[in-house]
Write a protein that holds these residues in place. Structure first.
Motif, PDB file in Angstrom:
ATOM      1  N   LEU A   1       0.799  -1.224   0.000  1.00 34.03           N
ATOM      2  CA  LEU A   1       0.000   0.000   0.000  1.00 34.03           C
ATOM      3  C   LEU A   1       0.833   1.276   0.000  1.00 34.03           C
ATOM      4  CD1 LEU A   1      -2.898  -1.090   2.385  1.00 34.03           C
ATOM      5  CD2 LEU A   1      -2.936  -0.872  -0.109  1.00 34.03           C
ATOM      6  N   LYS A   2       2.139   1.150   0.135  1.00 36.73           N
ATOM      7  CA  LYS A   2       2.994   2.331  -0.013  1.00 36.73           C
ATOM      8  C   LYS A   2       3.123   2.755  -1.474  1.00 36.73           C
ATOM      9  CE  LYS A   2       5.939   1.661   4.064  1.00 36.73           C
ATOM     10  NZ  LYS A   2       7.343   1.456   4.532  1.00 36.73           N
ATOM     11  N   ASN A   3       2.814   1.850  -2.397  1.00 32.43           N
ATOM     12  CA  ASN A   3       2.961   2.150  -3.817  1.00 32.43           C
ATOM     13  C   ASN A   3       1.981   3.222  -4.274  1.00 32.43           C
ATOM     14  OD1 ASN A   3       4.950   0.222  -3.893  1.00 32.43           O
ATOM     15  ND2 ASN A   3       3.692  -1.344  -4.887  1.00 32.43           N
ATOM     16  N   GLN A   4       2.427   4.049  -5.206  1.00 33.71           N
ATOM     17  CA  GLN A   4       1.637   5.188  -5.656  1.00 33.71           C
ATOM     18  C   GLN A   4       0.328   4.777  -6.316  1.00 33.71           C
ATOM     19  OE1 GLN A   4       2.438   8.189  -4.801  1.00 33.71           O
ATOM     20  NE2 GLN A   4       0.681   9.164  -5.820  1.00 33.71           N
ATOM     21  N   GLN A   5       0.258   3.582  -6.849  1.00 27.39           N
ATOM     22  CA  GLN A   5      -0.960   3.129  -7.530  1.00 27.39           C
ATOM     23  C   GLN A   5      -2.182   3.125  -6.619  1.00 27.39           C
ATOM     24  OE1 GLN A   5       0.843  -1.026  -7.789  1.00 27.39           O
ATOM     25  NE2 GLN A   5      -1.320  -1.540  -7.862  1.00 27.39           N
ATOM     26  N   PHE A   6      -1.978   3.135  -5.298  1.00 33.85           N
ATOM     27  CA  PHE A   6      -3.104   3.094  -4.371  1.00 33.85           C
ATOM     28  C   PHE A   6      -3.515   4.480  -3.861  1.00 33.85           C
ATOM     29  CE2 PHE A   6      -0.989  -1.078  -3.931  1.00 33.85           C
ATOM     30  CZ  PHE A   6      -2.040  -1.880  -4.358  1.00 33.85           C
ATOM     31  N   ALA A   7      -2.863   5.510  -4.352  1.00 32.83           N
ATOM     32  CA  ALA A   7      -3.122   6.861  -3.847  1.00 32.83           C
ATOM     33  C   ALA A   7      -4.569   7.301  -4.074  1.00 32.83           C
ATOM     34  CB  ALA A   7      -2.158   7.850  -4.492  1.00 32.83           C
ATOM     35  N   LYS A   8      -5.188   6.825  -5.150  1.00 32.62           N
ATOM     36  CA  LYS A   8      -6.573   7.210  -5.444  1.00 32.62           C
ATOM     37  C   LYS A   8      -7.480   5.985  -5.558  1.00 32.62           C
ATOM     38  CE  LYS A   8      -5.295  11.525  -7.745  1.00 32.62           C
ATOM     39  NZ  LYS A   8      -5.411  12.352  -8.972  1.00 32.62           N
ATOM     40  N   ASP A   9      -7.113   4.939  -4.855  1.00 24.18           N
ATOM     41  CA  ASP A   9      -7.905   3.705  -4.857  1.00 24.18           C
ATOM     42  C   ASP A   9      -8.763   3.691  -3.592  1.00 24.18           C
ATOM     43  OD1 ASP A   9      -8.920   1.133  -4.842  1.00 24.18           O
ATOM     44  OD2 ASP A   9      -7.053   0.197  -5.510  1.00 24.18           O
TER      45      ASP A   9
ATOM     46  N   SER B   1     -10.171   2.982   3.356  1.00 23.16           N
ATOM     47  CA  SER B   1      -9.863   2.641   1.970  1.00 23.16           C
ATOM     48  C   SER B   1      -8.368   2.441   1.789  1.00 23.16           C
ATOM     49  CB  SER B   1     -10.329   3.767   1.034  1.00 23.16           C
ATOM     50  OG  SER B   1      -9.537   4.943   1.242  1.00 23.16           O
ATOM     51  N   ARG B   2      -8.017   1.851   0.650  1.00 20.80           N
ATOM     52  CA  ARG B   2      -6.609   1.705   0.306  1.00 20.80           C
ATOM     53  C   ARG B   2      -5.934   3.080   0.204  1.00 20.80           C
ATOM     54  NH1 ARG B   2      -7.209  -2.649  -4.706  1.00 20.80           N
ATOM     55  NH2 ARG B   2      -8.233  -4.336  -3.516  1.00 20.80           N
ATOM     56  N   ALA B   3      -6.654   4.051  -0.357  1.00 18.63           N
ATOM     57  CA  ALA B   3      -6.092   5.398  -0.500  1.00 18.63           C
ATOM     58  C   ALA B   3      -5.807   6.028   0.863  1.00 18.63           C
ATOM     59  CB  ALA B   3      -7.044   6.270  -1.303  1.00 18.63           C
TER      60      ALA B   3
ATOM     61  N   ALA C   1      -2.068   7.069   2.298  1.00 21.91           N
ATOM     62  CA  ALA C   1      -1.697   8.391   2.816  1.00 21.91           C
ATOM     63  C   ALA C   1      -1.204   8.298   4.260  1.00 21.91           C
ATOM     64  CB  ALA C   1      -2.893   9.342   2.712  1.00 21.91           C
ATOM     65  N   LEU C   2      -1.852   7.461   5.046  1.00 23.88           N
ATOM     66  CA  LEU C   2      -1.501   7.341   6.455  1.00 23.88           C
ATOM     67  C   LEU C   2      -0.108   6.731   6.636  1.00 23.88           C
ATOM     68  CD1 LEU C   2      -3.270   8.148   8.901  1.00 23.88           C
ATOM     69  CD2 LEU C   2      -3.798   5.724   9.192  1.00 23.88           C
ATOM     70  N   LEU C   3       0.241   5.820   5.745  1.00 25.68           N
ATOM     71  CA  LEU C   3       1.545   5.156   5.844  1.00 25.68           C
ATOM     72  C   LEU C   3       2.712   6.132   5.720  1.00 25.68           C
ATOM     73  CD1 LEU C   3       0.895   1.894   3.805  1.00 25.68           C
ATOM     74  CD2 LEU C   3       1.801   1.972   6.129  1.00 25.68           C
ATOM     75  N   ARG C   4       2.468   7.266   5.095  1.00 30.20           N
ATOM     76  CA  ARG C   4       3.534   8.243   4.874  1.00 30.20           C
ATOM     77  C   ARG C   4       3.793   9.108   6.099  1.00 30.20           C
ATOM     78  NH1 ARG C   4       2.193  11.225  -0.686  1.00 30.20           N
ATOM     79  NH2 ARG C   4       4.323  11.972  -0.332  1.00 30.20           N
TER      80      ARG C   4
ATOM     81  N   HIS D   1      -0.775  -0.255  12.644  1.00 29.78           N
ATOM     82  CA  HIS D   1      -1.739  -0.934  13.513  1.00 29.78           C
ATOM     83  C   HIS D   1      -2.906  -1.459  12.685  1.00 29.78           C
ATOM     84  CE1 HIS D   1      -4.660  -1.543  16.766  1.00 29.78           C
ATOM     85  NE2 HIS D   1      -5.491  -0.813  16.045  1.00 29.78           N
ATOM     86  N   LEU D   2      -3.431  -0.641  11.777  1.00 30.71           N
ATOM     87  CA  LEU D   2      -4.592  -1.040  10.981  1.00 30.71           C
ATOM     88  C   LEU D   2      -4.257  -2.189  10.035  1.00 30.71           C
ATOM     89  CD1 LEU D   2      -6.013   2.513  10.162  1.00 30.71           C
ATOM     90  CD2 LEU D   2      -6.941   0.842  11.785  1.00 30.71           C
TER      91      LEU D   2
END
Length: 332
Positions: free
Chosen positions: A231-239, A256-258, A262-265, A272-273
């Motif tokens: 989920l750090k990959n950019q492809q999930f930024a708007k998923d 959501s994945r998006a 964002a939270l991972l950054r 935790h999630l």
């Protein structure tokens, strides 16, 4: 005349077998432990110091976790102050009377050793006896003889999560389960990849533990039936879909994945999630495996699992096909 003295009451067996696959060596059972029963096959989250990293005991219970793995060495060297030693440390960190399997954290050689299914930690050593070579494996030894004759609650198979070739891995597991008694639980140490779990249940294992689901979550990876999502990959930024639409865990129900991307950054709450989700995935997988054995459809479950996991990637790996075929399950 005085009544004859009653003889010793035999202990209740730890494992009660509920159902067995008619084709493979898979079996569904129940571990009858002092602090509760545990359905198996079972995956045990690793709680090195008494609970899984990043989750509370209450969250583990809500996900259906009935047993955790603790590390005797770590609990012994860093016990919680004022809790009465290791036993108190486990009770305090778990915060509930549930089973805890203490792992010796030492010998992981290719030999089984007795595992004590209790909350009070004990350190065990490998029990040596008569041995024989594993055919075609170039000399690895399985210690049998005296080991299987010992009156212990169950047996652990260790040394099979250190990067050895999968061809050696599954053959050693199969040979071990063939030698171990049917009526005692078989614990395969340190194994937690989904494909490995499915294959090793087919080979006759009952219990598993691994840091994989919690550790990979801390690297931003979410487990799904078709593999994993980084989920750090950019492809999930708007998923804006959940990690897995079919997952009922709190993370998938609310985020959501998006959002997680964002939270991972910037926020460790994402770790935790993801840990919550990954443990939920493991619990659901093991529950589905067990249900399929009880319903006498385990071979069908295995085929469905492999098709979902590898359908778009050229099919299951050769080692998994070979291992499953060795116990009568063929993949399309």
């Amino acid at each position: 005349m005085a009544a004859p003295a009653a003889g010793p009451v035999p202990p209740v067996p730890v494992l009660r077998i509920v159902a067995e696959c008619g084709r493979s060596r898979a079996r569904a059972g129940e571990l009858r432990l002092p602090h509760g029963s545990v359905p198996c096959p079972v995956f045990m989250p690793v709680g090195t110091r008494g609970t899984a990293k990043g989750l509370t005991a209450a969250q583990l219970a809500a996900l259906g976790c009935r047993i955790c793995l603790g590390n005797t060495f770590h609990l012994g060297t860093r016990p919680v102050s004022g809790t009465g030693g290791l036993r108190g440390a486990l009770g305090l960190t778990l915060s509930r009377p549930c089973p805890e399997l203490p792992n010796p954290g030492g010998d992981r050689s290719c030999r089984g050793f007795p595992a004590g299914f209790r909350r009070s930690p004990r350190r065990y050593r490998g029990v040596t006896g008569g041995s024989r070579s594993v055919p075609g494996l170039g000399g690895p030894q399985i210690w049998g003889g005296a080991m299987t004759q010992r009156d212990v609650p169950g047996f652990a198979i260790g040394g099979l999560s250190g990067g050895e070739a999968k061809a050696q891995f599954w053959r050693t597991v199969k040979l071990s389960t063939e030698q171990l008694p049917r009526d005692k639980p078989r614990y395969l140490m340190g194994v937690g990849y989904a494909t490995d779990l499915v294959v090793c249940v087919a080979l006759g294992c009952d219990m598993f533990d691994c840091v994989f689901p919690t550790r990979t979550a801390r690297f931003g990876s979410a487990l799904v039936p078709w593999g994993s999502l980084q989920l750090k990959n950019q492809q999930f930024a708007k998923d804006f879909r959940p990690i897995d639409a079919d997952c009922g865990c709190p993370t998938c129900q609310r985020y959501s994945r998006a959002y997680l991307h964002a939270l991972l950054r910037s926020n460790t709450a994402a770790l935790h999630l993801l840990t919550l989700h990954n443990i939920a995935y493991q619990m659901k997988l093991m529950g589905s495996i067990r249900d399929s054995i009880v319903q006498q459809r385990f071979p069908e479950f295995v085929r469905e699992f492999m098709d979902t996991m590898y359908g778009g990637r050229g099919g299951p790996p050769a080692w998994a096909r070979e291992a499953l075929e060795s116990v009568g399950i063929t993949l399309a």
